[in-house]
Design a protein around this motif. Structure first.
Motif, mmCIF file in Angstrom:
data_model
loop_
_atom_site.group_PDB
_atom_site.id
_atom_site.type_symbol
_atom_site.label_atom_id
_atom_site.label_comp_id
_atom_site.label_asym_id
_atom_site.label_seq_id
_atom_site.Cartn_x
_atom_site.Cartn_y
_atom_site.Cartn_z
ATOM 1 N N MET A 1 84.159 134.763 134.011
ATOM 2 C CA MET A 1 82.944 134.590 133.223
ATOM 3 C C MET A 1 81.764 134.479 134.171
ATOM 4 O O MET A 1 81.915 134.041 135.318
ATOM 5 C CB MET A 1 83.047 133.344 132.339
ATOM 6 C CG MET A 1 84.188 133.366 131.334
ATOM 7 S SD MET A 1 84.174 131.953 130.178
ATOM 8 C CE MET A 1 82.821 132.412 129.073
ATOM 9 N N ASP A 2 80.588 134.871 133.708
ATOM 10 C CA ASP A 2 79.379 134.792 134.517
ATOM 11 C C ASP A 2 78.560 133.578 134.078
ATOM 12 O O ASP A 2 78.508 133.255 132.886
ATOM 13 C CB ASP A 2 78.537 136.057 134.356
ATOM 14 C CG ASP A 2 79.245 137.296 134.881
ATOM 15 O OD1 ASP A 2 79.831 137.224 135.976
ATOM 16 O OD2 ASP A 2 79.213 138.332 134.186
ATOM 17 N N GLN A 3 77.925 132.948 135.048
ATOM 18 C CA GLN A 3 77.009 131.872 134.696
ATOM 19 C C GLN A 3 75.811 132.489 133.994
ATOM 20 O O GLN A 3 75.148 133.392 134.528
ATOM 21 C CB GLN A 3 76.554 131.099 135.929
ATOM 22 C CG GLN A 3 75.672 129.913 135.583
ATOM 23 C CD GLN A 3 74.951 129.344 136.797
ATOM 24 O OE1 GLN A 3 74.876 130.005 137.836
ATOM 25 N NE2 GLN A 3 74.405 128.161 136.666
ATOM 26 N N SER A 4 75.536 132.034 132.783
ATOM 27 C CA SER A 4 74.402 132.545 132.019
ATOM 28 C C SER A 4 73.130 131.794 132.418
ATOM 29 O O SER A 4 72.158 132.395 132.860
ATOM 30 C CB SER A 4 74.661 132.385 130.524
ATOM 31 O OG SER A 4 73.607 132.932 129.769
ATOM 32 N N TRP A 5 73.159 130.495 132.292
ATOM 33 C CA TRP A 5 72.073 129.606 132.734
ATOM 34 C C TRP A 5 72.615 128.192 132.671
ATOM 35 O O TRP A 5 73.490 127.876 131.866
ATOM 36 C CB TRP A 5 70.820 129.755 131.871
ATOM 37 C CG TRP A 5 71.017 129.422 130.417
ATOM 38 C CD1 TRP A 5 71.522 130.236 129.446
ATOM 39 C CD2 TRP A 5 70.713 128.172 129.774
ATOM 40 N NE1 TRP A 5 71.569 129.582 128.239
ATOM 41 C CE2 TRP A 5 71.080 128.314 128.408
ATOM 42 C CE3 TRP A 5 70.182 126.964 130.205
ATOM 43 C CZ2 TRP A 5 70.919 127.292 127.472
ATOM 44 C CZ3 TRP A 5 70.021 125.932 129.286
ATOM 45 C CH2 TRP A 5 70.378 126.108 127.932
ATOM 46 N N GLY A 6 72.100 127.325 133.536
ATOM 47 C CA GLY A 6 72.535 125.937 133.520
ATOM 48 C C GLY A 6 74.048 125.822 133.530
ATOM 49 O O GLY A 6 74.738 126.404 134.365
ATOM 50 N N ALA A 7 74.585 125.064 132.568
ATOM 51 C CA ALA A 7 76.026 124.858 132.453
ATOM 52 C C ALA A 7 76.647 125.777 131.407
ATOM 53 O O ALA A 7 77.737 125.516 130.912
ATOM 54 C CB ALA A 7 76.311 123.398 132.110
ATOM 55 N N GLY B 1 71.435 125.920 138.670
ATOM 56 C CA GLY B 1 72.323 125.523 137.577
ATOM 57 C C GLY B 1 73.722 125.176 138.032
ATOM 58 O O GLY B 1 74.466 124.524 137.302
ATOM 59 N N LYS B 2 74.106 125.596 139.230
ATOM 60 C CA LYS B 2 75.461 125.294 139.714
ATOM 61 C C LYS B 2 75.636 123.793 139.982
ATOM 62 O O LYS B 2 76.751 123.299 140.070
ATOM 63 C CB LYS B 2 75.753 126.085 140.990
ATOM 64 C CG LYS B 2 75.976 127.587 140.764
ATOM 65 C CD LYS B 2 77.251 127.841 139.982
ATOM 66 C CE LYS B 2 77.537 129.332 139.778
ATOM 67 N NZ LYS B 2 77.883 129.999 141.041
ATOM 68 N N GLY B 3 74.527 123.052 140.111
ATOM 69 C CA GLY B 3 74.614 121.613 140.321
ATOM 70 C C GLY B 3 74.708 120.808 139.041
ATOM 71 O O GLY B 3 74.851 119.575 139.096
ATOM 72 N N CYS B 4 74.633 121.471 137.893
ATOM 73 C CA CYS B 4 74.696 120.759 136.612
ATOM 74 C C CYS B 4 76.000 119.974 136.496
ATOM 75 O O CYS B 4 77.083 120.491 136.772
ATOM 76 C CB CYS B 4 74.590 121.741 135.452
ATOM 77 S SG CYS B 4 72.964 122.493 135.247
ATOM 78 N N GLY B 5 75.883 118.713 136.073
ATOM 79 C CA GLY B 5 77.057 117.876 135.857
ATOM 80 C C GLY B 5 77.450 117.027 137.041
ATOM 81 O O GLY B 5 78.309 116.144 136.907
#
Length: 263
Positions: free
Chosen positions: A209-215, A84-88
């Motif tokens: 903030m924490d990454q929940s999922w995706g973006a 998900g870190k690659g989203c966008g």
């Protein structure tokens, strides 16, 4: 003759070295251009002229069909989706190994994950929307190219250019006075994020903030949240940007809040 060539080549080497000293970026730029394209694989999914799936694993929902994404999207294999870190992130893709390939690049944005099949068989794989896959074709030959199903392509990471569009924050429907989750979208430049931080109206500095999922990023506050909220974004290359008081007092779950900033 060998002696004469040595006498000639020595000054030439000095002049070459001096040229790179005068223009220190020349060599780096030259090699960047040489190495800008890499090899990968591509398939397509969804409708022939669609946007893949409705939103996909990054959480963009129906935004994938609309400007600025405009159905030019890709689901990435694990190496580029990166949990998900690659989203966008934006890429240019092109093909040349099929009669219908135009060899001209098109730009796509990563909005989804491709976790299996050919996406695991290649180190870098793009499962493109039907629109994006067809976009690599010569005029009038999109259907013929889509009929190939799977291609070897060349790709390059490029800056996202969302002209006239500012970063938006869509508050998750499950958010409440003690829990805040938000989708972050339309980041220009790097396109993807390495961290997101929140500052509440009551002060107290920045909280991770924490990454929940995706973006989608989330914050479990413990105490009751105090709006308005400012958000600090850090892109994958370390560039920071602050959207001040972007989520106002009186915010609502499911609400969309647009900033006045972008990279």
């Amino acid at each position: 003759m060998a002696f004469s060539m040595a006498k000639i080549s020595a000054p030439l080497a000095v002049l070459t070295a001096l040229a790179f000293l005068v223009h220190p970026c020349a060599s780096a730029e030259f090699h960047r251009k040489l190495s800008s394209w890499s090899d990968g694989g591509a398939t397509w999914y969804g409708g022939p002229t669609g946007a893949g799936s409705d939103g996909g694993a990054c959480g963009y929902q129906d935004a994938v069909d609309l400007p600025p994404f405009s159905s030019m999207i890709a689901a990435g294999g694990p190496s580029i989706y990166q949990g998900g870190k690659g989203c966008g992130a934006c890429y240019q893709v092109k093909c040349s190994g099929h009669d219908s390939c135009s060899s001209s690049p098109v730009t796509v944005v990563l909005t989804d994950s491709c976790p299996g099949g050919p996406c695991l068989e290649e180190s870098v794989h793009f499962d493109l929307s039907g629109t994006a896959f067809g976009g690599m074709a010569k005029p009038g030959q999109a259907d013929q190219l889509r009929a190939a199903g799977r291609l070897q392509i060349q790709y390059a990471r490029v800056p996202c250019k969302w002209q006239g569009v500012d970063i938006a924050f869509k508050v998750d429907a499950g958010s409440n006075d003690y829990y805040l989750a938000m989708l972050v979208e339309y980041e220009a430049g790097d396109g993807d994020l390495s961290s997101v931080e929140l500052m509440q109206g009551g002060g107290g500095g920045w909280s991770k903030m924490d990454q929940s999922w995706g973006a989608v990023w989330r914050y479990n506050s413990g105490p009751k949240l105090q709006p308005p909220f400012s958000v600090r974004l850090t892109s994958s290359s370390g560039k920071t940007l602050v959207a001040s008081n972007v989520i106002p007092a009186g915010w609502k779950p499911g609400g969309m809040y647009r900033s006045v900033v972008n990279y």
